[in-house]
Structure formats: C-alpha cells, structure tokens
Design an enzyme around this catalytic site. Structure first.
Site, PDB file in Angstrom:
ATOM      1  N   ASP A  34       0.847  -1.199   0.000  1.00  0.00           N
ATOM      2  CA  ASP A  34       0.000   0.000   0.000  1.00  0.00           C
ATOM      3  C   ASP A  34       0.880   1.245   0.000  1.00  0.00           C
ATOM      4  O   ASP A  34       1.520   1.546   1.006  1.00  0.00           O
ATOM      5  CB  ASP A  34      -0.904  -0.050   1.243  1.00  0.00           C
ATOM      6  CG  ASP A  34      -1.585   1.280   1.535  1.00  0.00           C
ATOM      7  OD1 ASP A  34      -1.803   2.077   0.594  1.00  0.00           O
ATOM      8  OD2 ASP A  34      -1.921   1.513   2.724  1.00  0.00           O
TER       9      ASP A  34
ATOM     10  N   ASP B 244      -4.016   4.084   2.524  1.00  0.00           N
ATOM     11  CA  ASP B 244      -5.414   3.856   2.927  1.00  0.00           C
ATOM     12  C   ASP B 244      -5.636   2.439   3.463  1.00  0.00           C
ATOM     13  O   ASP B 244      -6.776   2.010   3.649  1.00  0.00           O
ATOM     14  CB  ASP B 244      -6.356   4.135   1.742  1.00  0.00           C
ATOM     15  CG  ASP B 244      -6.030   3.250   0.539  1.00  0.00           C
ATOM     16  OD1 ASP B 244      -5.121   2.391   0.659  1.00  0.00           O
ATOM     17  OD2 ASP B 244      -6.673   3.415  -0.517  1.00  0.00           O
TER      18      ASP B 244
ATOM     19  N   ASP C 215      -1.982  -1.227  -3.669  1.00  0.00           N
ATOM     20  CA  ASP C 215      -2.270  -0.462  -4.886  1.00  0.00           C
ATOM     21  C   ASP C 215      -1.146  -0.631  -5.910  1.00  0.00           C
ATOM     22  O   ASP C 215      -0.113  -1.253  -5.628  1.00  0.00           O
ATOM     23  CB  ASP C 215      -2.512   1.023  -4.562  1.00  0.00           C
ATOM     24  CG  ASP C 215      -1.462   1.588  -3.620  1.00  0.00           C
ATOM     25  OD1 ASP C 215      -0.274   1.269  -3.818  1.00  0.00           O
ATOM     26  OD2 ASP C 215      -1.822   2.330  -2.683  1.00  0.00           O
TER      27      ASP C 215
ATOM     28  N   ASP D  38     -10.884 -15.345 -15.679  1.00  0.00           N
ATOM     29  CA  ASP D  38     -11.670 -15.765 -14.524  1.00  0.00           C
ATOM     30  C   ASP D  38     -12.816 -16.682 -14.956  1.00  0.00           C
ATOM     31  O   ASP D  38     -13.493 -16.402 -15.962  1.00  0.00           O
ATOM     32  CB  ASP D  38     -12.230 -14.493 -13.856  1.00  0.00           C
ATOM     33  CG  ASP D  38     -12.832 -14.758 -12.505  1.00  0.00           C
ATOM     34  OD1 ASP D  38     -12.110 -15.234 -11.618  1.00  0.00           O
ATOM     35  OD2 ASP D  38     -14.045 -14.495 -12.324  1.00  0.00           O
TER      36      ASP D  38
ATOM     37  N   GLU E 205      -8.744 -19.958 -15.940  1.00  0.00           N
ATOM     38  CA  GLU E 205      -9.124 -20.570 -14.664  1.00  0.00           C
ATOM     39  C   GLU E 205     -10.199 -21.605 -14.967  1.00  0.00           C
ATOM     40  O   GLU E 205     -11.374 -21.274 -15.109  1.00  0.00           O
ATOM     41  CB  GLU E 205      -9.665 -19.516 -13.687  1.00  0.00           C
ATOM     42  CG  GLU E 205      -9.923 -20.106 -12.312  1.00  0.00           C
ATOM     43  CD  GLU E 205     -10.995 -19.399 -11.491  1.00  0.00           C
ATOM     44  OE1 GLU E 205     -11.025 -19.586 -10.270  1.00  0.00           O
ATOM     45  OE2 GLU E 205     -11.836 -18.675 -12.072  1.00  0.00           O
TER      46      GLU E 205
HETATM   47  C1  NOJ Z   1     -12.553 -16.864  -9.337  1.00  0.00           C
HETATM   48  C2  NOJ Z   1     -11.743 -15.855  -8.591  1.00  0.00           C
HETATM   49  O1  NOJ Z   1     -10.438 -16.324  -8.446  1.00  0.00           O
HETATM   50  C3  NOJ Z   1     -12.453 -15.634  -7.281  1.00  0.00           C
HETATM   51  O2  NOJ Z   1     -11.681 -14.890  -6.387  1.00  0.00           O
HETATM   52  C4  NOJ Z   1     -13.772 -14.977  -7.568  1.00  0.00           C
HETATM   53  O3  NOJ Z   1     -14.514 -14.840  -6.368  1.00  0.00           O
HETATM   54  C5  NOJ Z   1     -14.602 -15.809  -8.550  1.00  0.00           C
HETATM   55  N1  NOJ Z   1     -13.838 -16.300  -9.648  1.00  0.00           N
HETATM   56  C6  NOJ Z   1     -15.720 -14.993  -9.125  1.00  0.00           C
HETATM   57  O4  NOJ Z   1     -15.203 -14.006  -9.974  1.00  0.00           O
END
Ligand code: NOJ
Length: 501
Positions: free
Chosen positions: A21, A25, A29, A190, A244
């Site tokens: 950070d 805050d 970041d 994701d 993922e």
């Molecule tokens: C996978 C991500 O790694 C996780 O952190 C997130 O909550 C879910 N997808 C939803 O986006």
C-alpha cells in the site's frame, strides 16, 4: 520454433489489495507494487499476474467489475498502470492481468440499464428461476421488483453475462485490445469454463463441483477462446492467456488449450492432491499425457495456503512439506504459478475476527463458511509496525495481520540463508540455469515406497512423502535440498535436486 516465454515461466500472483500500500489507505495499490518490483526481480520470477484492479464496489475483492477499461481510484490510475507495466518490463518481468468475462458488477453501466428494462439480453434474465445454487451459497437467481429473475453464479452483485448475445463477444474483444494496447503480456481468465450455460436452464441434481455439467463447461465456450486467440496472435511479443478452468477431468482441461485456443490453463489437480506419492504421480502423468503445455500451482487467493493444508494433521510438517512440494513443482515440465507470500512460508490466517471478515462467501453462507480472507492477509514487509510495512507507518491494513507475521516478514528473512525466502530465491535461480540444459520431458525412475524420483536430462528430483528416510538415487552432486539431508538419505517431507552426468 523457438520456445515461447510462457512455456517455462514462473508467474507470481499479486493479490493487489494485499501486496503493498503506497497511498496509505490500508489497501494495496499499483504504486505499491511498482516500488516492490526490485524484490520480485530479485526473487527470480518471470512474470506477475495482477488480480482485478478495475473500478468496482469491491463486493468480491474486485472480481465484480464496474468498468473494464479503467483503474479503481483505490488502486491508482491508468497512468499508474502504464508506469507499472513500463517498470516491470524494465525489470525483465512480464505482466498478466485478470479478465472477468463471466459476470460484471451490478454497478456496471449495462446492468444499471438492465435494471431499467434496457438491454436485458446482455445478461441472463428469466421469468422463472431454476434450482441452481450460487458458488458462494444460496440461490443463483435474484428477483427484481418487476418479477423477472437474473442469474448470478457468484454473488447477487455479480450478474452473469449472456454469451449467446454477440454484443458481449464484441465488447470483450474490444476490452482485450484496450489492455493489449497498453502493453500487457497476457490475461488470466476468470471462471473460464463458465461463460455459457446450458440451453433451457435445466435443473441439476448435484452441483457440488464446478465440473462439466449443465452449468459449467458448455462446448460453445471454446468458440470464445478461438476468437480471443486470433486477437492475441495479432499482437507482437507472444501475448498469452491462461484460463481458470475448474474441472476434475484432465481431458476436459485439455480442450481449453488446443492450438487455436488458450495457451495454458491452471492445473488445480496439483493443488488438490493430498500429500501422497501416488496422488502426485497420477496428477503428473495425467497432466503430461493430456496437455501440451503444463502448468502447476500450489496456492492462490481462493484456497487455503498450502503450508497450512499440508500441516492439517501435524502443523510442524506444513512448512517442510510446502518447501518439498515447491521444489518438486519447479522441477516439473512447464510453467509454475506462485502466490504472493508463499515465498515467506506464510500460513493461512484462521483466527480473523468475524467483524473483520470481508469475503462474500462468509456473508452468503451466514458465517457457516470462513471464506477466503485467511489467504489474503496483507504481506508483512517489515518485522515491526502497525502493518508490518504493508502501509505507511501508523496505518492499519484492511485485514489484521497475526503476530506470527513478524518473524515471517521479508525484513526478518532477508540475509538469513536458512530462511524460506532464501530457499525460494535459490530454487528459482537454479531453475533458470537448469532450463538452459534440460529437456522438457520427464522420465520416472524406480522409487522406494513413499517416494517419487524422476529425471529430466542431468536433473534428478526426489521427494519423500513417506514416514521413513529413503536412499537417494545415484548422482554426482546435490544441487539443492528443501531441508537437511542425512548423508545419502532423504528424510521424510523433504525433496532434493540432484545432478547426474
Ligand atoms: C474466481 C476468482 O479467483 C475468485 O476470487 C472470484 O470470487 C470468482 N472467480 C468470481 O469471480
């Protein structure tokens, strides 16, 4: 063909809120990351993966994106991002950013319009819900005042896009180009298997795992990655994408990394394997038999840190096993993903007070599931101070750090040749050298009970998961061990790299 940079890359995941950070805050970041690039270069990784830093109400730590083409003021600005990319490149580090195509935040302009009845076909709206459950607990559907229901496989504030609408495709192609133009080297995708839902939204009987099912892993999703691959290939510099993909079927995983789709996908089977040589060998064999470019990962921001996982029965075994698993992983063919703080041997923080918890999983499960805050506690850079050097002095971090973080801090480990940090640095440096001379392929060697031995050219890797010491395989010298050897014996919970002529 020359070897693409990502094939053997070690990628370091930065959970942006918890790394460093600079603004004061209490939240990490982009300028904070920029200041710590020398640390990452010295650690010896090849690339960094940044979790989402886009404008967001932060209901799911930024995986609820309100604007895909900007930086949330919490994390800095687009100028800060460009400066970070330039500095990372100057340090020899590539930059991978997270892209969240399954859902947006309910604050996204499109969903705000949808709430007013405009453009609902960009999301999944229905007159009746089905029985699907959210991954975060509770129903996956929320009803609006006008009677219609919208789908959210995660939190109600994360409405799922409708990928059967071409407008969604065009939007994401344009978002990819936006970040590619800013110089990113790749994307982490994701929920890569989730974008399409089964036609007709059938009820499901068992939704216990994100596998191929009516909800996840529809065949149409592969067309999306073929579109994306064309965009990536249109840019110079070997831009890449890693998906993922949660699935329990290696053949399913392999479909995401066909030559015209994604470059890599996460291999969660490695992370899910218990401490067992047979389990490790099965995952390694299945992986190498099915995917052209393997990846390996032990921890990330969604799972219990592996030091703690491996220490469930005997907490003292957690760290030795974590180091042995790391050394084994770094000897496997392919690319390895590290999660910030594992190089310090950080454990999962299990005693975060309920009032400090932030993960939607904790709230949606009404406190019955702890959620993922325990692996997201801010990094301890120094041994003392209100935030252990994570924030400027006097500032409290967004999640409390346990007292054990003092001795695990970077400052406490720096200069100590016996530290976990020094071990990671040595392992990554040796790996870089080794990769210049060893082949991609692995060959198994006869292994005593409880152990696994394999070789790649002049490298032999041996790991002992059993209860008794085992004799080392024939070798000419010891390159690196995860713990002390006993003469020619490899003790339990230890791995070693050996050199053979
Ligand atoms: C996978 C991500 O790694 C996780 O952190 C997130 O909550 C879910 N997808 C939803 O986006």
């Amino acid at each position: 063909m020359s070897i693409p940079w990502w094939r053997d890359a070690v990628v370091y995941e930065i959970y942006v809120r918890s790394f460093a950070d600079a603004s004061g805050d209490g939240v990490g970041d982009l300028p904070g990351i920029r200041r710590r690039l020398p640390y990452l270069a010295e650690l010896g990784v090849d690339a960094i993966w940044l979790t989402p830093f886009y404008p967001s109400p932060m209901n799911d730590g930024g995986y609820d994106v309100a604007d895909y083409r900007d930086v949330d003021p919490l994390f800095g600005s687009l100028d800060d991002f460009s400066a970070l990319v330039a500095d990372a490149h100057a340090h020899g580090l590539r930059v991978i950013v997270d892209i969240v195509p399954n859902h947006s935040s309910s604050d996204h302009a499109w969903f705000q319009e949808a709430l007013r009845g405009v453009g609902r076909d960009r999301y999944v709206f229905r007159d009746e819900p089905n029985n699907w459950q959210s991954t975060f607990s509770g129903p996956a559907w929320t009803q609006l005042d006008d009677g219609q229901w919208y789908l959210h496989l995660f939190a109600p504030s994360q409405p799922d896009f409708n990928w059967r609408n071409p407008v969604v495709h065009e939007e994401f192609l344009s978002i990819l180009k936006f970040w590619l133009d800013l110089g990113v080297d790749g994307f982490r995708i994701d929920v890569a298997m989730g974008l399409y839902k089964a036609e007709g939204f059938p009820d499901v009987e068992d939704q216990s795992f994100m596998s191929v099912s009516p909800i996840w892993g529809q065949a149409e999703v592969h067309e999306v990655y073929r579109e994306w691959r064309k965009v990536l290939d249109g840019y110079p510099g070997e831009r890449m994408a890693v998906g993922e993909v949660w699935t329990d079927d290696p053949a399913d995983l392999a479909r995401y990394v066909r030559p015209d789709e994604l470059h890599q996908s996460f291999n969660f089977a490695w992370l899910q394997a218990p401490w067992s040589p047979t389990a490790f060998r099965t995952v390694i064999d299945d992986t190498l038999a099915t995917v052209p470019f393997a990846t390996w990962v032990l921890s990330n921001h969604d799972v219990v840190r592996h030091r703690t996982r491996y220490g469930t029965e005997d907490p003292g075994a957690g760290l030795p096993r974590a180091k042995a698993a790391l050394l084994t992983m770094l000897a496997l063919p392919g690319s390895a993903y590290l999660y910030q703080g594992e190089e310090l041997g950080l454990p999962e923080v299990t005693d975060i007070p309920d009032e400090d918890r932030q993960d939607p999983i904790f709230f949606q499960s009404k406190g019955t599931l702890p959620g993922r805050d325990g692996c997201r506690v801010p990094i301890p850079w120094s041994a003392t101070g209100a935030s252990h050097g994570f924030s400027p002095e006097g500032v409290k971090p967004w999640l409390p750090q346990p007292s054990v973080f003092a001795d695990l801090s970077v400052e406490a480990q720096e200069g100590d040749e016996e530290s976990t940090l020094a071990f990671y640095r040595r392992a990554l440096a040796r790996r870089r050298d080794l990769l210049k001379e060893i082949p991609y392929n692995l060959e198994w060697l006869d292994s005593p009970e409880g152990a696994l031995f394999f070789t790649r050219g002049s490298l032999i890797c041996a790991i002992n998961c059993g209860l008794e010491p085992v004799r080392l395989p024939p070798h000419t010298s010891v390159t690196l061990a995860s713990g002390p050897l006993k003469g020619d014996l490899l003790p339990p919970d230890t791995a070693v790299w050996l050199h053979a002529e």
